[in-house]
Write a protein that holds these residues in place. Structure first.
Motif, PDB file in Angstrom:
ATOM      1  N   ARG A   1      20.588  34.622 -52.687  1.00  0.00           N
ATOM      2  CA  ARG A   1      20.334  33.905 -51.441  1.00  0.00           C
ATOM      3  C   ARG A   1      18.896  33.404 -51.430  1.00  0.00           C
ATOM      4  N   ILE A   2      18.733  32.125 -51.151  1.00  0.00           N
ATOM      5  CA  ILE A   2      17.386  31.533 -51.116  1.00  0.00           C
ATOM      6  C   ILE A   2      17.133  30.941 -49.731  1.00  0.00           C
ATOM      7  N   LEU A   3      15.997  31.274 -49.188  1.00  0.00           N
ATOM      8  CA  LEU A   3      15.579  30.734 -47.894  1.00  0.00           C
ATOM      9  C   LEU A   3      15.206  29.257 -48.044  1.00  0.00           C
ATOM     10  N   ILE A   4      15.786  28.409 -47.207  1.00  0.00           N
ATOM     11  CA  ILE A   4      15.408  26.993 -47.167  1.00  0.00           C
ATOM     12  C   ILE A   4      14.372  26.760 -46.071  1.00  0.00           C
ATOM     13  N   GLY A   5      14.627  27.313 -44.890  1.00  0.00           N
ATOM     14  CA  GLY A   5      13.633  27.184 -43.819  1.00  0.00           C
ATOM     15  C   GLY A   5      14.267  27.213 -42.442  1.00  0.00           C
ATOM     16  N   ARG A   6      13.401  27.277 -41.431  1.00  0.00           N
ATOM     17  CA  ARG A   6      13.843  27.347 -40.045  1.00  0.00           C
ATOM     18  C   ARG A   6      14.291  25.976 -39.536  1.00  0.00           C
ATOM     19  N   PHE A   7      15.318  25.972 -38.730  1.00  0.00           N
ATOM     20  CA  PHE A   7      15.727  24.790 -37.987  1.00  0.00           C
ATOM     21  C   PHE A   7      15.087  24.854 -36.591  1.00  0.00           C
ATOM     22  N   PRO A   8      14.546  23.764 -36.041  1.00  0.00           N
ATOM     23  CA  PRO A   8      14.627  22.372 -36.493  1.00  0.00           C
ATOM     24  C   PRO A   8      13.443  21.914 -37.336  1.00  0.00           C
ATOM     25  N   ILE A   9      12.530  22.846 -37.713  1.00  0.00           N
ATOM     26  CA  ILE A   9      11.410  22.441 -38.566  1.00  0.00           C
ATOM     27  C   ILE A   9      11.947  21.809 -39.843  1.00  0.00           C
ATOM     28  N   ILE A  10      12.973  22.435 -40.427  1.00  0.00           N
ATOM     29  CA  ILE A  10      13.694  21.836 -41.542  1.00  0.00           C
ATOM     30  C   ILE A  10      14.968  21.228 -40.962  1.00  0.00           C
ATOM     31  N   SER A  11      15.088  19.917 -41.018  1.00  0.00           N
ATOM     32  CA  SER A  11      16.234  19.229 -40.427  1.00  0.00           C
ATOM     33  C   SER A  11      17.501  19.499 -41.226  1.00  0.00           C
ATOM     34  N   ALA A  12      18.633  19.138 -40.640  1.00  0.00           N
ATOM     35  CA  ALA A  12      19.906  19.308 -41.339  1.00  0.00           C
ATOM     36  C   ALA A  12      19.936  18.463 -42.606  1.00  0.00           C
ATOM     37  N   GLN A  13      19.399  17.246 -42.533  1.00  0.00           N
ATOM     38  CA  GLN A  13      19.386  16.381 -43.709  1.00  0.00           C
ATOM     39  C   GLN A  13      18.567  16.998 -44.843  1.00  0.00           C
ATOM     40  N   ALA A  14      17.382  17.511 -44.508  1.00  0.00           N
ATOM     41  CA  ALA A  14      16.536  18.127 -45.528  1.00  0.00           C
ATOM     42  C   ALA A  14      17.204  19.375 -46.111  1.00  0.00           C
ATOM     43  N   ALA A  15      17.843  20.176 -45.252  1.00  0.00           N
ATOM     44  CA  ALA A  15      18.526  21.384 -45.727  1.00  0.00           C
ATOM     45  C   ALA A  15      19.672  21.031 -46.660  1.00  0.00           C
ATOM     46  N   ARG A  16      20.398  19.971 -46.327  1.00  0.00           N
ATOM     47  CA  ARG A  16      21.528  19.558 -47.164  1.00  0.00           C
ATOM     48  C   ARG A  16      21.047  19.057 -48.518  1.00  0.00           C
ATOM     49  N   GLN A  17      19.962  18.277 -48.524  1.00  0.00           N
ATOM     50  CA  GLN A  17      19.405  17.798 -49.789  1.00  0.00           C
ATOM     51  C   GLN A  17      18.934  18.958 -50.659  1.00  0.00           C
ATOM     52  N   THR A  18      18.281  19.931 -50.022  1.00  0.00           N
ATOM     53  CA  THR A  18      17.792  21.090 -50.766  1.00  0.00           C
ATOM     54  C   THR A  18      18.955  21.893 -51.349  1.00  0.00           C
ATOM     55  N   ALA A  19      19.987  22.104 -50.529  1.00  0.00           N
ATOM     56  CA  ALA A  19      21.152  22.854 -50.996  1.00  0.00           C
ATOM     57  C   ALA A  19      21.852  22.138 -52.143  1.00  0.00           C
ATOM     58  N   LEU A  20      21.938  20.809 -52.056  1.00  0.00           N
ATOM     59  CA  LEU A  20      22.525  20.044 -53.159  1.00  0.00           C
ATOM     60  C   LEU A  20      21.723  20.236 -54.441  1.00  0.00           C
ATOM     61  N   GLY A  21      20.410  20.257 -54.302  1.00  0.00           N
ATOM     62  CA  GLY A  21      19.558  20.498 -55.469  1.00  0.00           C
ATOM     63  C   GLY A  21      19.828  21.855 -56.090  1.00  0.00           C
ATOM     64  N   PHE A  22      19.972  22.897 -55.245  1.00  0.00           N
ATOM     65  CA  PHE A  22      20.280  24.225 -55.762  1.00  0.00           C
ATOM     66  C   PHE A  22      21.637  24.228 -56.457  1.00  0.00           C
ATOM     67  N   ALA A  23      22.631  23.573 -55.836  1.00  0.00           N
ATOM     68  CA  ALA A  23      23.973  23.558 -56.410  1.00  0.00           C
ATOM     69  C   ALA A  23      23.979  22.849 -57.763  1.00  0.00           C
ATOM     70  N   LEU A  24      23.248  21.737 -57.871  1.00  0.00           N
ATOM     71  CA  LEU A  24      23.164  21.021 -59.138  1.00  0.00           C
ATOM     72  C   LEU A  24      22.472  21.858 -60.203  1.00  0.00           C
ATOM     73  N   GLU A  25      21.416  22.543 -59.803  1.00  0.00           N
ATOM     74  CA  GLU A  25      20.679  23.390 -60.746  1.00  0.00           C
ATOM     75  C   GLU A  25      21.563  24.501 -61.287  1.00  0.00           C
ATOM     76  N   MET A  26      22.333  25.113 -60.416  1.00  0.00           N
ATOM     77  CA  MET A  26      23.171  26.231 -60.827  1.00  0.00           C
ATOM     78  C   MET A  26      24.337  25.780 -61.690  1.00  0.00           C
ATOM     79  N   GLY A  27      24.728  24.509 -61.536  1.00  0.00           N
ATOM     80  CA  GLY A  27      25.859  24.020 -62.313  1.00  0.00           C
ATOM     81  C   GLY A  27      25.472  23.297 -63.583  1.00  0.00           C
ATOM     82  N   ARG A  28      24.183  23.197 -63.866  1.00  0.00           N
ATOM     83  CA  ARG A  28      23.749  22.444 -65.048  1.00  0.00           C
ATOM     84  C   ARG A  28      24.105  23.158 -66.338  1.00  0.00           C
TER      85      ARG A  28
END
Length: 358
Positions: A53-80
């Motif tokens: 589990r990795i902390l992305i950040g607090r909402f709304p300081i980290i927006s939903a769009q930013a959280a989704r982009q970050t999560a996509l990055g993690f998912a891509l990294e794990m699947g490489r």
């Protein structure tokens, strides 16, 4: 499971006890933890029989769009890579950029959009790369490839450096590879409008009256180009121009005079919202005023130069230009009122008029 959008996250009630978890319907691993007082983004996945589990950040300081982009990055990294042991490593440049731009203390939306456009234009082929795969040779080569526009080359790679170093706060990354760059010499354009009589003649020859008033307001206020272009009538008050957000991330009030109201008077009947409207613009206001031999920033430098030559102290000129003071005292303690700054504005405008008419 719902899509964890900005609207959905905003509407979620805080948990009455413990922590409620909401998983995203589209991005596997993205989860929003909702407690009694806070809402927090995480990315979670089982790796090798263990829950990571990795902390992305607090909402709304980290927006939903930013959280989704970050999560996509993690998912891509794990699947490489087939057959590799999946690990959570560095975020992609795209994910790191979104998190960086979501910072509440960053500058205006205009600055954020400009940074995003520059990165996406010049570093498009890096966007899906993890930051730890972008090496020194790559950044040096890209900087050299942009040598025809040295200022843009410096700006883009320095923006990359800011994004990278922000990611280093959270991830175990080496020193930013831009350390290998030999930066091009920055040669700021220090030109001012030397002949204000010629400026007057040039402005008067413009066919579009909106553009004429735009350039006149720039000269008599020192406003930045974008600040003037996006002005709305609700920001024009009797004694000030109010800018809710500026380049340095703060709001700003500029004292104005009867002269400024007279300059703007021809614009009043044209639009209820925009000071400089344009029916052809998607934005609703002019975005590309007619180009002159005197560019917009020359007007700002001229206002500052004339003000100093009229006897206004350099520190006060900086206040009128909304520059951040260098000293701690200037930044944190000295907060001059509009009435205290108004005589300096009067002195600057009086000297500009004298040079135009003499």
């Amino acid at each position: 499971m719902p899509k964890l959008s900005e609207t959905f996250a905003n509407k979620l009630p805080h948990a009455k006890a413990g922590t409620d978890k909401y998983w995203d319907a589209e991005i596997k691993g993205l989860v929003l933890f909702v407690g009694k007082r806070s809402k927090t983004w995480y990315f979670q996945k089982d790796v090798g029989g263990q829950t990571k589990r990795i902390l992305i950040g607090r909402f709304p300081i980290i927006s939903a769009q930013a959280a989704r982009q970050t999560a996509l990055g993690f998912a891509l990294e794990m699947g490489r890579g087939a057959g590799k042991v999946a690990q959570i490593g560095a975020p992609t440049l795209e994910a790191a950029m979104e998190v960086y731009l979501a910072r509440p203390k960053l500058r205006s939306e205009t600055h954020k959009n400009g940074t995003r456009q520059q990165i996406e234009l010049h570093l498009k082929d890096w966007m899906r790369l993890p930051l730890d795969e972008i090496g020194k040779a790559m950044v040096v080569r890209r900087h050299q490839d942009m040598a025809k526009t040295p200022s843009a080359a410096n700006h883009v790679l320095r923006s990359f450096r800011s994004i990278y170093n922000h990611a280093r706060r959270t991830y175990d990354l080496a020193e930013c590879p831009t350390m290998a760059i030999e930066w091009f010499e920055d040669k700021p354009d220090g030109r001012i409008i030397e002949d204000l009589k010629d400026w007057r003649s040039t402005i008067d020859s413009l066919d579009n009256p909106i553009h004429r008033v735009f350039y006149e307001l720039l000269l008599f206020t020192g406003l930045r180009k974008t600040e003037a272009l996006t002005l709305q009538w609700k920001q024009i008050q009797e004694d000030r121009i109010h800018l809710p957000i500026t380049k340095n991330g703060r709001s700003f009030d500029l004292p104005i005079l009867q002269l400024h109201h007279e300059i703007l008077a021809p614009m009043r009947p044209l639009s209820q919202k925009w000071v400089f409207p344009s029916p052809k613009s998607v934005m609703g206001h002019i975005t590309k005023p007619e180009r002159l031999k005197y560019n917009p920033h020359m007007h700002r430098r001229t206002f500052a130069t004339v003000a100093m030559e009229a006897g206004v102290l350099e520190e006060i000129v900086g206040r009128l230009l909304n520059h951040t003071p260098l000293s701690i005292t200037g930044r944190r303690y000295v907060q001059p009122s509009l009435d205290a700054l108004r005589p300096s504005m009067e002195a600057a405008c009086r000297e500009i008029l004298r040079r135009i008419d003499s």
